[in-house]
Write a protein that holds these residues in place. Structure first.
Motif, PDB file in Angstrom:
ATOM      1  N   VAL A  56      -6.311 -88.749 -83.647  1.00 51.22           N
ATOM      2  CA  VAL A  56      -6.377 -87.490 -82.909  1.00 51.22           C
ATOM      3  C   VAL A  56      -7.681 -86.766 -83.240  1.00 51.22           C
ATOM      4  N   VAL A  97     -10.230 -87.759 -80.842  1.00 55.74           N
ATOM      5  CA  VAL A  97     -10.074 -87.083 -79.550  1.00 55.74           C
ATOM      6  C   VAL A  97     -10.721 -85.703 -79.619  1.00 55.74           C
ATOM      7  N   SER A  98     -10.505 -85.005 -80.722  1.00 56.45           N
ATOM      8  CA  SER A  98     -11.139 -83.690 -80.873  1.00 56.45           C
ATOM      9  C   SER A  98     -12.660 -83.815 -80.833  1.00 56.45           C
ATOM     10  N   TYR A 128     -13.788 -84.465 -77.235  1.00 58.85           N
ATOM     11  CA  TYR A 128     -13.679 -83.267 -76.393  1.00 58.85           C
ATOM     12  C   TYR A 128     -14.787 -82.272 -76.741  1.00 58.85           C
ATOM     13  N   ARG A 129     -15.009 -82.124 -78.037  1.00 53.94           N
ATOM     14  CA  ARG A 129     -16.068 -81.202 -78.481  1.00 53.94           C
ATOM     15  C   ARG A 129     -17.440 -81.672 -77.991  1.00 53.94           C
ATOM     16  N   LEU A 165       1.671 -85.893 -77.136  1.00 49.74           N
ATOM     17  CA  LEU A 165       1.768 -84.453 -77.389  1.00 49.74           C
ATOM     18  C   LEU A 165       0.585 -83.946 -78.223  1.00 49.74           C
ATOM     19  N   PRO A 166       0.322 -84.512 -79.393  1.00 50.37           N
ATOM     20  CA  PRO A 166      -0.823 -83.977 -80.152  1.00 50.37           C
ATOM     21  C   PRO A 166      -2.161 -84.155 -79.439  1.00 50.37           C
ATOM     22  N   ALA A 203      -2.442 -81.508 -76.952  1.00 50.00           N
ATOM     23  CA  ALA A 203      -2.631 -80.214 -77.619  1.00 50.00           C
ATOM     24  C   ALA A 203      -4.106 -79.928 -77.901  1.00 50.00           C
ATOM     25  N   VAL A 204      -4.903 -80.984 -78.035  1.00 54.17           N
ATOM     26  CA  VAL A 204      -6.337 -80.779 -78.273  1.00 54.17           C
ATOM     27  C   VAL A 204      -7.170 -81.050 -77.019  1.00 54.17           C
ATOM     28  N   GLY A 205      -6.532 -81.064 -75.855  1.00 50.20           N
ATOM     29  CA  GLY A 205      -7.323 -81.111 -74.634  1.00 50.20           C
ATOM     30  C   GLY A 205      -7.087 -82.303 -73.722  1.00 50.20           C
TER      31      GLY A 205
END
Lengths: 297, 297, 297, 297
Positions: free
Chosen positions: B168, B171-172, B175-176, B198-199, B202-204
């Motif tokens: 995850v 993924v952050s 996205y960043r 779900l997680p 939650a981060v996009g």
């Protein structure tokens, strides 16, 4: 069939328009035989099997058998992640007169361990040619378990494993498990990583299937022969003479550096097929330095 | 094109003699559409693309487009470890009328990061269809770096990524990095692992391409829609209602458990093609328990 | 100082009330010396240094030096994750007359590579005793990089490394890097994993610091001596004679199986201190079988 | 006791001669309380517990309790790889009036899973203070299994886990396993990794024990509170506003960057104790840029 000594996982030379360079391939075959290899592998991973169509794949095997003409063992890369395709290719290799087939485990679709046994059984039961199973988890996403290797060793035609998991401990465990079944002499373990050839042979391996030996064949043959003659002192010297060059051969994904190096040396090699791409500049510099340090250029 | 919601990575049902069960496939398509999916993926990893020949691969895409008939998005699995083959399949998908193509990174031959960009560029430049890049290192042996994802996002037709690296955090970072280029709204991140949907959302992330939803489609659609409606409390409930079942769907390599479960439920599925093999007995018991606990059987 | 041959990472025997069993420890020392070891390590990881207080730690070193009385090399485990504490202990070992100190890298607080150099420099500069650096990433959370090993080798008193990263390739890289600086003869590489002793020595290692040799000292000494005498054929036989037993010695965290085995054989060992706990029943059965198969019980 | 919200794993400020900077520590406590934290952790990993002696360790706990004076929860780091020492420290924390103890799993000596249960049981049975178990495999070399977490949750005083294994999937499995025992409400899961706080809370976590919040406390408190108020849209914004800074806080081993950043900002922090060393130049530049981008300097 006994598999012992230095085998070369040959690159497939391409012409500038990305056709198979048959003349170059034949030239490389003779160069490697002249330098003392025990066998040659065509159409394997290093030979860019992933980007050859079936006709090309078969053609490479035919040329290999034809040009070698019995001088050394011929090994045809015939693996696939579809059992039916691997069987077809292995049958072709058998009919074409290859001495053995190198069958990588299925990649990407991740068959279970019991499925691996069935996969090799299906092939083994339907061909009449010795099979070398190829284990390379970093490429395939699966690792042949020690117990599974023993199951494979019991199949009629699976007679060796090319081990490229990176773990010498695993080689020990395989050899030990084979010996408990009395199979350690009839089933060979070949190193699938150039830099681990010496330690793997120290625990019972009988040779190597080498990519860097497309170039550095003389020293690899010398080292492997030194080990087979129990001259570990000389083997250690050669291991370290080769090491920087071996590392340079894997500075990016194989066979990109090896093909690039061959081009720099004037050996038949040519361009890579996509998705593989030329070396980055910094990798090229590392390769060039290693080639120079070993007097290849 | 916007990719949002629940996509199902459909199994390819086979008849007993291992032909494509066209009628069954059409039935599954309608079942999933009736349960609210945003899109359907045919001929992907879960669809056993590895063991379909080219004609079958194309036929699955044709049936998908035909049967869906515009009701939801159609996504054709068109990846390969040969760029030319991936391009051919993607062009076919485009011509066949698919809404998008799911293009896995090359597996087994391990192209370098800069080669990955070229690979997707070659495809993107020669098709007129949105592409979802698929990152699944545990199968392919390579991981698309964050910087590489940004490069892919800048290509004309690469519009999303199916992320199945298990991280995850990655993924952050993706996205960043996308947001620093102002691309986070036009390039979607889809979860490639059911239990991380779900997680990741939650981060996009904007949705999931799910294998377990071949069976558990109702709850997956509900959960994903809850997240899209910012109802994280309900999403958490559904996440945990599904979790044991999701774990059972991956007790052995996908799609073995899912296809086995569909057979047990009477949904069209049929046997697996080699090298995949049926579940071991203990895995079958785990699957059956999970199916019962969720009232699927 | 040259480090060559078989060193035993000794357990610390405890009495039933968990005090140090001094008599038992002396008895073990004599048993191992009688069986041909080159040196003995006291108060190391296998000696449960983590659960000894400073007085006990020092007492173990004193007993070791006293009982050995110059017959073999004495090595005091003196590492800590606080540099000041490691320095204190190493100075104590020096004053107590130990021949060398085994200094594990700091664990848990994860000093950076440049911090590792400073850590060993601080110790090296303030003691007058040879230091063996100990690299065991699976316990410490950090790995000494190859370049860092070379930096350590240049320090006045760091004269060897106990390598337990599990990678024979890394040993090759260390040896190669040392040889580029002309340090390969004056800086020794000792195997920190019993089952990798043979392959590590094949690429230039000079011995082993062994835990299983608390029990199986005869065969380990024989194997290591065979390698030092270039008799790799005999070494291979011994490697495989020992292998099942070695695996059993690590069926749970070291030194739990070794201490349990010593108790079963009647060698001084006694209970473990918390947090280590006795073997699970299934592990105990594996250990017992291995002990029987090797005629230890 | 319920653990919910933002906890800060406080650095221990040192004076130039490496004594505890009591005044600075008190100042930091007030700064963090003023910014809305739920609790403060003293003498934990970030507080350089590894290089504090027992007197210092106890003194830090005493100051923490004294200065906080009931305004927020006080959590004392009291773990050790010797059970007896961990018990002593936890009893001290209890006597000193701390609200809870943070007990890391033993590091380096690798107790087995059943030994972990005994370790925490020994502590739990002999103290009267809530315990937060701390799982951080990258530092300790062991991972608390999901089943083991459930066993810990059943102990009288173990009431939460700080999860820093990096796997959100594992958090889901823990929460699910707890819920099967009806324990999910009375046993809290706290994120032990700043960048995973949002996704971990999305699957049921109740807060974070944060190192970067020594500096970036305002945004962390805002984000965690947003999640607790089910405002995931705002939480996502804050997650990405913080992300570059969080990455910079771990550019080298924690707490090196955080302490360095605090020094740059004028917050009490001071030097590091060996074996930790100052940042490399390139890491310092990354940190400075992140501090500037977030307007901390």
């Amino acid at each position: 069939m006994n598999f012992e000594g230095t085998y070369v996982a040959m690159v497939t030379p391409f012409t500038e328009d990305l056709k198979i360079d048959e003349e170059g391939f034949r030239s490389n075959i003779n160069y490697l035989i002249d330098n003392g290899v025990s066998g040659l592998v065509g159409a394997g991973t290093t030979g860019e099997s992933a980007t050859m169509d079936h006709d090309e794949h078969r053609r490479v095997i035919e040329i290999l058998v034809d040009e070698v003409d019995g001088r050394v063992q011929t090994v045809a890369g015939t693996g696939s992640n579809a059992t039916s395709e691997a069987l077809d290719l292995t049958q072709f290799a058998c009919d074409a007169g290859a001495d053995a087939a190198l069958v990588i485990t299925p990649y990407y679709n991740k068959p279970q361990q019991h499925a691996l046994v069935k996969h090799f059984e299906t092939i083994s039961d339907n061909v009449d040619i010795p099979i070398i199973a190829y284990n390379v988890p970093s490429r395939t996403g699966i690792n042949i378990d020690v117990d599974t290797v023993v199951e494979l060793a019991k199949l009629d035609n699976v007679e060796a494993i090319k081990e490229a998991s990176g773990s010498v401990d695993k080689v020990s465990d395989i050899y030990r498990a084979l010996s408990l079944e009395g199979l350690e002499d009839e089933f060979n373990i070949l190193s699938g990583e150039d830099s681990l050839t010496l330690p793997i042979m120290a625990v019972g391996g009988t040779g190597v299937i080498s990519a860097s030996a497309n170039i550095d064949v003389k020293r690899m043959v010398l080292m492997v022969d030194s080990i087979l003659n129990d001259d570990y002192e000389r083997a250690l010297e050669l291991h370290y003479e080769m090491l920087d060059f071996i590392r340079a051969c894997f500075v990016e994904s194989n066979p990109v550096p090896v093909k690039t190096g061959m081009n720099l040396m004037g050996l038949p090699s040519g361009p890579l097929r996509q998705p593989l791409a030329p070396l980055k500049e910094e990798s090229l510099e590392i390769l060039k330095k290693a080639l120079k340090d070993s007097n290849f250029i």
